[in-house]
Scaffold this motif. Structure first.
Motif, PDB file in Angstrom:
ATOM      1  N   PHE A  95     -21.680 -12.118  -0.156  1.00 34.57           N
ATOM      2  CA  PHE A  95     -20.684 -11.258   0.483  1.00 34.57           C
ATOM      3  C   PHE A  95     -20.889  -9.773   0.175  1.00 34.57           C
ATOM      4  O   PHE A  95     -20.089  -8.939   0.567  1.00 34.57           O
ATOM      5  CB  PHE A  95     -19.269 -11.695   0.073  1.00 34.57           C
ATOM      6  CG  PHE A  95     -18.906 -13.037   0.640  1.00 34.57           C
ATOM      7  CD1 PHE A  95     -18.445 -13.147   1.941  1.00 34.57           C
ATOM      8  CD2 PHE A  95     -19.070 -14.184  -0.115  1.00 34.57           C
ATOM      9  CE1 PHE A  95     -18.130 -14.393   2.474  1.00 34.57           C
ATOM     10  CE2 PHE A  95     -18.756 -15.430   0.410  1.00 34.57           C
ATOM     11  CZ  PHE A  95     -18.292 -15.542   1.711  1.00 34.57           C
ATOM     12  N   GLY A 136     -22.080  -6.026   0.362  1.00 35.93           N
ATOM     13  CA  GLY A 136     -22.459  -5.078   1.397  1.00 35.93           C
ATOM     14  C   GLY A 136     -22.276  -5.629   2.791  1.00 35.93           C
ATOM     15  O   GLY A 136     -21.214  -6.088   3.182  1.00 35.93           O
ATOM     16  N   ALA A 194     -19.868 -17.968  -5.722  1.00 39.40           N
ATOM     17  CA  ALA A 194     -18.882 -18.575  -4.827  1.00 39.40           C
ATOM     18  C   ALA A 194     -17.550 -17.867  -4.863  1.00 39.40           C
ATOM     19  O   ALA A 194     -16.694 -18.088  -4.010  1.00 39.40           O
ATOM     20  CB  ALA A 194     -18.678 -20.034  -5.214  1.00 39.40           C
ATOM     21  N   LYS A 195     -17.373 -17.009  -5.822  1.00 39.58           N
ATOM     22  CA  LYS A 195     -16.071 -16.345  -5.952  1.00 39.58           C
ATOM     23  C   LYS A 195     -16.241 -15.122  -6.839  1.00 39.58           C
ATOM     24  O   LYS A 195     -17.279 -14.919  -7.466  1.00 39.58           O
ATOM     25  CB  LYS A 195     -15.063 -17.302  -6.580  1.00 39.58           C
ATOM     26  CG  LYS A 195     -15.538 -17.822  -7.917  1.00 39.58           C
ATOM     27  CD  LYS A 195     -14.494 -18.619  -8.639  1.00 39.58           C
ATOM     28  CE  LYS A 195     -15.041 -19.010 -10.009  1.00 39.58           C
ATOM     29  NZ  LYS A 195     -14.090 -19.400 -10.961  1.00 39.58           N
ATOM     30  N   GLY A 218     -27.129  -8.016  -5.151  1.00 40.82           N
ATOM     31  CA  GLY A 218     -25.842  -7.688  -4.549  1.00 40.82           C
ATOM     32  C   GLY A 218     -25.529  -6.232  -4.823  1.00 40.82           C
ATOM     33  O   GLY A 218     -26.422  -5.390  -4.908  1.00 40.82           O
ATOM     34  N   LEU A 261     -21.488  -6.936  -8.727  1.00 39.57           N
ATOM     35  CA  LEU A 261     -22.139  -8.130  -9.248  1.00 39.57           C
ATOM     36  C   LEU A 261     -22.924  -7.793 -10.519  1.00 39.57           C
ATOM     37  O   LEU A 261     -22.894  -8.551 -11.497  1.00 39.57           O
ATOM     38  CB  LEU A 261     -23.078  -8.716  -8.177  1.00 39.57           C
ATOM     39  CG  LEU A 261     -23.664 -10.072  -8.520  1.00 39.57           C
ATOM     40  CD1 LEU A 261     -22.584 -11.146  -8.596  1.00 39.57           C
ATOM     41  CD2 LEU A 261     -24.730 -10.488  -7.514  1.00 39.57           C
ATOM     42  N   SER A 313     -23.002  -2.375  -1.103  1.00 37.02           N
ATOM     43  CA  SER A 313     -22.534  -1.266  -0.276  1.00 37.02           C
ATOM     44  C   SER A 313     -22.938   0.082  -0.843  1.00 37.02           C
ATOM     45  O   SER A 313     -23.177   1.027  -0.100  1.00 37.02           O
ATOM     46  CB  SER A 313     -21.007  -1.308  -0.161  1.00 37.02           C
ATOM     47  OG  SER A 313     -20.592  -2.566   0.287  1.00 37.02           O
ATOM     48  N   THR A 314     -22.991   0.195  -2.139  1.00 35.75           N
ATOM     49  CA  THR A 314     -23.305   1.475  -2.760  1.00 35.75           C
ATOM     50  C   THR A 314     -24.611   1.418  -3.545  1.00 35.75           C
ATOM     51  O   THR A 314     -25.464   2.281  -3.430  1.00 35.75           O
ATOM     52  CB  THR A 314     -22.166   1.907  -3.712  1.00 35.75           C
ATOM     53  OG1 THR A 314     -20.918   1.743  -3.039  1.00 35.75           O
ATOM     54  CG2 THR A 314     -22.336   3.344  -4.129  1.00 35.75           C
ATOM     55  N   ARG A 358     -17.350   1.739   5.387  1.00 35.93           N
ATOM     56  CA  ARG A 358     -15.922   1.829   5.041  1.00 35.93           C
ATOM     57  C   ARG A 358     -15.665   2.952   4.039  1.00 35.93           C
ATOM     58  O   ARG A 358     -14.599   3.563   4.048  1.00 35.93           O
ATOM     59  CB  ARG A 358     -15.432   0.497   4.476  1.00 35.93           C
ATOM     60  CG  ARG A 358     -16.013   0.103   3.120  1.00 35.93           C
ATOM     61  CD  ARG A 358     -15.554  -1.287   2.718  1.00 35.93           C
ATOM     62  NE  ARG A 358     -15.984  -1.683   1.387  1.00 35.93           N
ATOM     63  CZ  ARG A 358     -17.142  -2.275   1.109  1.00 35.93           C
ATOM     64  NH1 ARG A 358     -18.007  -2.516   2.105  1.00 35.93           N
ATOM     65  NH2 ARG A 358     -17.449  -2.619  -0.120  1.00 35.93           N
ATOM     66  N   TYR A 359     -16.632   3.220   3.197  1.00 35.65           N
ATOM     67  CA  TYR A 359     -16.424   4.284   2.208  1.00 35.65           C
ATOM     68  C   TYR A 359     -16.333   5.650   2.870  1.00 35.65           C
ATOM     69  O   TYR A 359     -15.584   6.525   2.435  1.00 35.65           O
ATOM     70  CB  TYR A 359     -17.554   4.278   1.172  1.00 35.65           C
ATOM     71  CG  TYR A 359     -17.542   3.057   0.290  1.00 35.65           C
ATOM     72  CD1 TYR A 359     -16.370   2.644  -0.349  1.00 35.65           C
ATOM     73  CD2 TYR A 359     -18.691   2.318   0.083  1.00 35.65           C
ATOM     74  CE1 TYR A 359     -16.356   1.524  -1.157  1.00 35.65           C
ATOM     75  CE2 TYR A 359     -18.689   1.197  -0.733  1.00 35.65           C
ATOM     76  CZ  TYR A 359     -17.523   0.801  -1.351  1.00 35.65           C
ATOM     77  OH  TYR A 359     -17.506  -0.304  -2.154  1.00 35.65           O
TER      78      TYR A 359
HETATM   79  N1  LIG Z   1     -18.702 -15.629  -3.158  1.00 35.47           N
HETATM   80  C1  LIG Z   1     -17.927 -14.585  -3.319  1.00 35.47           C
HETATM   81  N2  LIG Z   1     -16.819 -14.429  -2.603  1.00 35.47           N
HETATM   82  C2  LIG Z   1     -16.045 -13.372  -2.722  1.00 35.47           C
HETATM   83  N3  LIG Z   1     -16.281 -12.369  -3.602  1.00 35.47           N
HETATM   84  C3  LIG Z   1     -17.354 -12.462  -4.354  1.00 35.47           C
HETATM   85  C4  LIG Z   1     -18.230 -13.554  -4.255  1.00 35.47           C
HETATM   86  N4  LIG Z   1     -19.240 -13.355  -5.113  1.00 35.47           N
HETATM   87  C5  LIG Z   1     -18.982 -12.188  -5.742  1.00 35.47           C
HETATM   88  N5  LIG Z   1     -17.853 -11.664  -5.288  1.00 35.47           N
HETATM   89  C6  LIG Z   1     -17.226 -10.392  -5.661  1.00 35.47           C
HETATM   90  O1  LIG Z   1     -17.480  -9.434  -4.648  1.00 35.47           O
HETATM   91  C7  LIG Z   1     -17.289  -8.157  -5.188  1.00 35.47           C
HETATM   92  C8  LIG Z   1     -18.203  -7.161  -4.562  1.00 35.47           C
HETATM   93  O2  LIG Z   1     -19.490  -7.528  -4.747  1.00 35.47           O
HETATM   94  P1  LIG Z   1     -20.697  -6.518  -4.830  1.00 35.47           P
HETATM   95  O3  LIG Z   1     -20.443  -5.450  -5.796  1.00 35.47           O
HETATM   96  O4  LIG Z   1     -21.895  -7.353  -5.059  1.00 35.47           O
HETATM   97  O5  LIG Z   1     -20.796  -5.881  -3.362  1.00 35.47           O
HETATM   98  P2  LIG Z   1     -20.233  -4.525  -2.790  1.00 35.47           P
HETATM   99  O6  LIG Z   1     -18.884  -4.265  -3.338  1.00 35.47           O
HETATM  100  O7  LIG Z   1     -20.338  -4.614  -1.318  1.00 35.47           O
HETATM  101  O8  LIG Z   1     -21.262  -3.444  -3.281  1.00 35.47           O
HETATM  102  P3  LIG Z   1     -21.019  -2.152  -4.187  1.00 35.47           P
HETATM  103  O9  LIG Z   1     -20.331  -2.627  -5.432  1.00 35.47           O
HETATM  104  O10 LIG Z   1     -22.389  -1.631  -4.439  1.00 35.47           O
HETATM  105  O11 LIG Z   1     -20.192  -1.217  -3.383  1.00 35.47           O
HETATM  106  C9  LIG Z   1     -17.509  -8.315  -6.669  1.00 35.47           C
HETATM  107  O12 LIG Z   1     -16.308  -8.024  -7.303  1.00 35.47           O
HETATM  108  C10 LIG Z   1     -17.814  -9.773  -6.866  1.00 35.47           C
HETATM  109  O13 LIG Z   1     -17.193 -10.291  -7.998  1.00 35.47           O
END
Ligand SMILES: Nc1ncnc2c1ncn2[C@@H]1O[C@H](COP(=O)(O)OP(=O)(O)OP(=O)(O)O)[C@@H](O)[C@H]1O
Length: 988
Positions: free
Chosen positions: A204, A206, A235-236, A262, A266, A297-298, A367-368
């Motif tokens: 999930f 980005g 998964a979560k 990710g 993550l 995303s970042t 979105r940012y």
């Molecule tokens: N299977 C999943 N379902 C929902 N959320 C998840 C899952 N796996 C991880 N997450 C959570 O998703 C959130 C965001 O993940 P991640 O940081 O990898 O991506 P992002 O927010 O798009 O990128 P960035 O942090 O670089 O902006 C994290 O808090 C992580 O714990």
């Protein structure tokens, strides 16, 4: 349920075109990864090979193989003639690399021999593999082998790596086996290479492409490097953290590292899991490295670690076994939540952006941008109570080079003696040579320049004496006259130095009364000529008041154009602090201005700060504050001069008529607690009269006709109201200030830079020392802040008789005294935003307490690079120096917050890069929300949340009451740090 896929080293994909080299390393290096990718690659290669077959008929013709003595890993060096891209090349192997170049007769006249030459260090080789008899690529023939490595995208972007396959054709199968065994044997000796990794993929992250990126980009790299991987799809939320934290120690011990595919969230989860294990004493967690393959995303972590947001590059750093220590921030909230971050945690703007953007996840990374624009419009600011521990000024810890090719370290004179020259490479190189993992670090700069990250300290590399240091007047001697303003808030300044005698005197006005009212001058438009005797006036009573006011206004109009003192309204003062400013030292509105024409100087203070971004961009700001300076009736033709000594002291000397005055800006030999002082500047009123000795003093001695700081002319008495003073800025060259320079410039943050009159000597570029590395190092520009008339007693209650007055730096400098020029044109003078927080108070335990209203508060533990800030939020921040940087952005108007964002994005932040921005190196921070704050449209996005939230490396923390600590070297990561073009060239 998580999908867990184990790919062991013996899980060969059995690709038909690959014939594993029959060497002793075959089993260990059997490939195991994405079959689909390799199949596609193979087909492409086959078709290309067929095309080449039509044009090339001759097979390789190899001549003898020569081997030199070696140990168990085969010969120490080999030489052979092979074919590379259809041409004969001479291939050599040494202890550290394999290289080849065209043999003389091989290349025809139309062949660019340079394109045939390669030099591949073993620590940049993923593996070598014997190829099947059937050609798999355009140049493959019988008896060919491939070297998997990478190339840099180019000197403009050395941090983006492209996978490369070099196919060499030897004379015989025997020769191929020998070469493959030799290369792979060398790789086996690299102890930092991972053999087994645990990989978490967040589907999930980005734009939900993490799985795709893993399969198509990252997995093939690990396959080529013969790294076994265990892949888990999360998964979560917090899934990765829980798994890492609760995994059996024996299981974790089977891995050399954990990789997050990710976003930053993550990665942060993995780090948190490891730190949780360490907290309960699990030693296994100490040696586990963490890697980040950007798919979020970042992806600030990957960008910070590698200088590029590129999955293939990150995967190769991991596969090559790069190693680096990384500081982490630990944020413990009052509600018991604990979060870790390796980039930044932000409250206010950053928190609001994150909070709202979580609702727009469907938009992906964009979105940012959307949320950022909305939050900018909203213009929220929050009142908080802050307490922080300033980082002490330490000398460089040369064992803690922050990155392998850190430009800042290089400029600081810290380098590594490595096998490839005097620069640091990844630890693998030294391991390759059989040495310890760390190369020898040496300090090559005998000047004692400090490591930026660890250095801190004001005036760090002041360097040697400047020729200007001891030449008092010199070109600066001829300065001109002075003036004064009777208008509230108006301040006049006279440039020191080489201004043309007929040049108009710039005038600035930045007085701002509490509540935002500016002490604007309102006079006519006759420019005041140098030498014009003008008397400081005191309210409207001084005889010269009206004329001086008129003159002041004229100058103001001329100098600032449309930016009158009302500009200061951009920087909305914070009432409660504003009141605090005016109080000390003020003697009542309009009643106690400097005695007009008396020549008394009430107070002066100053200090120098400077900054220079890595890479040699010098910038800096020095500040001198002249609180309530008496205006002198400078005789026509009065001469002023100034200088700033390079030993850290600055001397401004002024003379006027028959009298003379001088001001001394003295930097302490001891490290300054500069962050504290900056906040004191932020908080202290322009005329506070606390004469307690501070680490930095400015002394003004006047006789007869004072000319404080050689050019500073104070504003004078004004009506009621405290607040910002006007500004007279005197510019000094950096480097501890060679010749004093004088300038007087407008206090408007947007005052034209041309208003700054730099002394010729000050401007001489050849006098400038190497750029400062620290954000708080050397004076570049000194700003004399005349405690402005802006009312409220700021006109300077006479704090003493005319004559020498000594005062600590922070006194007499209004909070708004802004960073005058910072060498890069970053900002103008004062902003009138003084009083955005209370005066800092340091308790016995070393905590400095401040209350204020801020638009943004950030804690940045590493440079924190991203697409939005390519150089990093704190470009000079280091990766493992045990400190973080507190960034405070005072409540300000929208345009000024936009300026902050632009600055952050374009060049990164240094202290006082903008009037409303402070950057303080700290080791710990406590933040508690206070009632109050402002925003448009209510709390637009979350009416139930009057406070902001914390954005902790992209993860939300809703409790605003937190404590943050730095964990020095908390995690080991797979990285070597961004390379500079220069260091990348050394690789080639
Ligand atoms: N299977 C999943 N379902 C929902 N959320 C998840 C899952 N796996 C991880 N997450 C959570 O998703 C959130 C965001 O993940 P991640 O940081 O990898 O991506 P992002 O927010 O798009 O990128 P960035 O942090 O670089 O902006 C994290 O808090 C992580 O714990």
């Amino acid at each position: 349920m998580p999908r867990l896929k184990r790919v062991d080293s013996d899980d060969s994909i059995g690709a038909p075109w690959i014939e594993a080299a029959p060497s002793s390393h075959q089993e260990c290096f059997s490939p195991g990864a994405s079959k689909a990718v390799l199949t596609r690659t193979g087909k492409a290669q086959e078709s290309r090979a067929a095309a080449i077959n039509r044009t090339e008929s001759s097979a390789s013709s190899c001549v003898g193989v020569q081997a030199c003595a070696g140990g168990e890993e085969g010969p120490a060096s080999l030489e052979a003639v092979m074919r590379f891209r259809g041409h004969r090349v001479k291939v050599k192997s040494t202890a550290t690399h394999v290289s080849w170049k065209a043999v003389n007769q091989a290349a025809g006249c139309c062949v660019d021999r340079r394109k045939l030459a390669r030099r591949v260090p073993f620590d940049e080789v993923l593996s070598a593999l014997a190829l099947n008899k059937q050609p798999v690529c355009c140049y493959a023939r019988d008896h060919s082998f491939v070297i998997y490595t990478f190339s840099r995208a180019g000197s403009a972007d050395p941090n983006t790596w492209r996978p490369e396959e070099y196919v060499l054709t030897a004379a015989s199968g025997e020769a191929v086996r020998e070469w493959v065994a030799l290369i792979n044997g060398r790789l086996q000796a690299l102890r930092d290479r991972p053999r087994n990794l645990l990989v978490y993929v967040n589907p999930f992250s980005g734009a939900r492409r993490a799985r795709h990126i893993w399969e198509r980009v990252a997995a093939p790299v690990f396959q080529r490097a013969r790294v076994a991987v265990t892949v888990v799809e999360t998964a979560k939320m917090d899934h990765a953290k829980e798994m890492v934290e609760l995994m059996k120690a024996e299981e974790l011990a089977g891995y050399q590292g954990v990789v997050a595919v990710g976003g930053d969230g993550l990665f942060q989860e993995v780090v948190a899991g490891l730190l949780a294990r360490r907290a309960r004493g699990d030693v296994t967690a100490h040696r586990i490295r963490v890697g980040h393959i950007p798919a979020g995303s970042t992806d600030a972590v990957a960008y910070t670690l590698h200088g590029a947001r590129c999955a293939a590059t990150a995967a190769m750093h991991i596969a090559l076994g790069d190693r680096l220590s990384l500081d982490a921030g630990r944020m413990a909230a009052a509600d018991g939540t604990v979060r870790h971050f390796v980039c930044q945690a932000g409250y206010g703007f950053m928190g609001d952006v994150m909070r709202f953007s979580e609702r727009l996840r469907f938009m992906g990374p964009v979105r940012y941008d959307v949320t950022g624009a909305l939050q900018l419009l909203r213009g929220a600011s929050y009142r908080v109570s802050l307490a922080y521990r300033e980082a002490t000024s330490t000398t460089a810890d040369v064992q803690q080079l922050c990155t392998s090719q850190c430009e800042v370290c290089r400029l600081a004179g810290i380098r590594m003696e490595g096998p490839h020259g005097a620069y640091h490479r990844s630890a693998t190189t030294s391991a390759l040579l059989g040495g310890s993992a760390a190369a020898t670090a040496v300090v090559v700069n005998s000047t004692g320049a400090t490591h930026v990250g660890a250095g801190g300290g004001l005036g760090t590399p002041l360097g040697g004496s400047s020729p200007h240091a001891t030449s008092p007047p010199g070109p600066l001697a001829a300065s001109h006259g002075i003036v004064t303003s009777a208008s509230a808030g108006a301040v006049l300044g006279t440039p020191l130095g080489s201004r043309n005698a007929s040049a108009p005197l710039p005038v600035s006005s930045a007085g701002a009364a509490p509540g935002g009212a500016s002490g604007a001058a309102t006079a006519d438009a006759t420019p005041l000529q140098p030498g014009t005797p003008v008397h400081g006036a005191h309210g409207a009573t001084a005889p010269a008041a009206s004329s001086s006011a008129a003159a002041a206004q004229a100058w103001q109009a001329q100098a600032l154009g449309m930016f009158t003192s009302a500009t200061a309204g951009w920087f909305t003062p914070y009432p409660h602090a504003g009141a605090a400013h005016g109080a000390p030292g003020s003697s009542g509105a309009g009643a106690a201005g400097p005695v007009a024409g008396s020549g008394s100087t009430h107070s002066m203070s100053g200090h120098g700060t400077g900054d220079a971004a890595a890479g040699g961009q010098a910038s800096g700001a020095g500040h001198g504050a002249a609180g309530g300076l008496a205006l002198t009736a400078a005789a026509p033709g009065a001469a002023l001069s100034g200088s700033l000594a390079t030993d850290g002291s600055g001397v401004g000397v002024g003379s006027s008529g028959g009298g003379q005055g001088h001001a001394l800006l003295r930097a302490p030999s001891a490290p300054l607690s500069w962050g504290h002082q900056h906040l004191q500047h932020l908080a202290a009123g322009p005329h506070s009269q606390d004469n307690s000795s501070g680490p930095l003093h400015a002394t003004a001695a006047t006789h007869a006709a004072p000319a404080p700081l050689a050019a500073a002319v104070p504003g004078t008495a004004g009506g009621g109201g405290a607040g910002g003073g006007g500004f007279v800025r005197a510019s000094f060259p950096r480097s501890g200030g060679g010749g004093g320079a004088g300038s007087a410039c407008g206090g408007s943050p947007r005052g034209p830079s041309s208003l700054t009159g730099f002394a010729a000597a000050a401007a001489a570029p050849e006098q400038l020392p190497p750029p400062s590395l620290s954000s708080n190092s050397v004076s570049v520009t000194a700003t004399a802040v005349a405690g402005g008339a802006g009312g409220g007693g700021t006109a300077g209650a006479p704090s003493g008789p005319a004559g020498a007055v000594s005062q600590p730096l922070h006194n007499g400098m209004p909070a708004s005294s802004g960073p005058a020029g910072n060498g890069d044109g970053g900002s103008g003078g004062g902003d009138g935003s003084g009083g955005l927080c209370t005066a800092p108070v340091t308790d016995a335990e070393g905590w400095t307490h401040v209350e204020g209203e801020f638009a943004s508060i950030m804690c940045v533990v590493t440079p924190c690079r991203s697409d939005k800030s390519k150089r990093g939020i704190i470009p000079n921040g280091h990766l493992s120096d045990g400190r973080m940087y507190l960034v405070l952005v005072s409540k300000c108007a929208h345009p000024n917050f936009l300026r902050f964002l632009i600055r952050l994005s374009a060049r990164g932040l240094v202290d006082r890069c903008l009037p409303h921005v402070r950057v303080v190196p700290i080791t710990a921070l406590r933040v508690s929300p206070l009632p109050g704050g402002h925003y448009l449209g209510g709390c637009l996005w979350d009416a139930a949340a009057p406070e902001s939230a914390w954005n902790v490396d992209g993860e939300l923390l809703h409790c605003a009451d937190v404590r943050v600590d730095v964990l020095r070297g908390a995690v080991e990561v797979f990285a070597r740090g961004p390379e500079t073009p220069a260091s990348a060239r050394q690789h080639r």
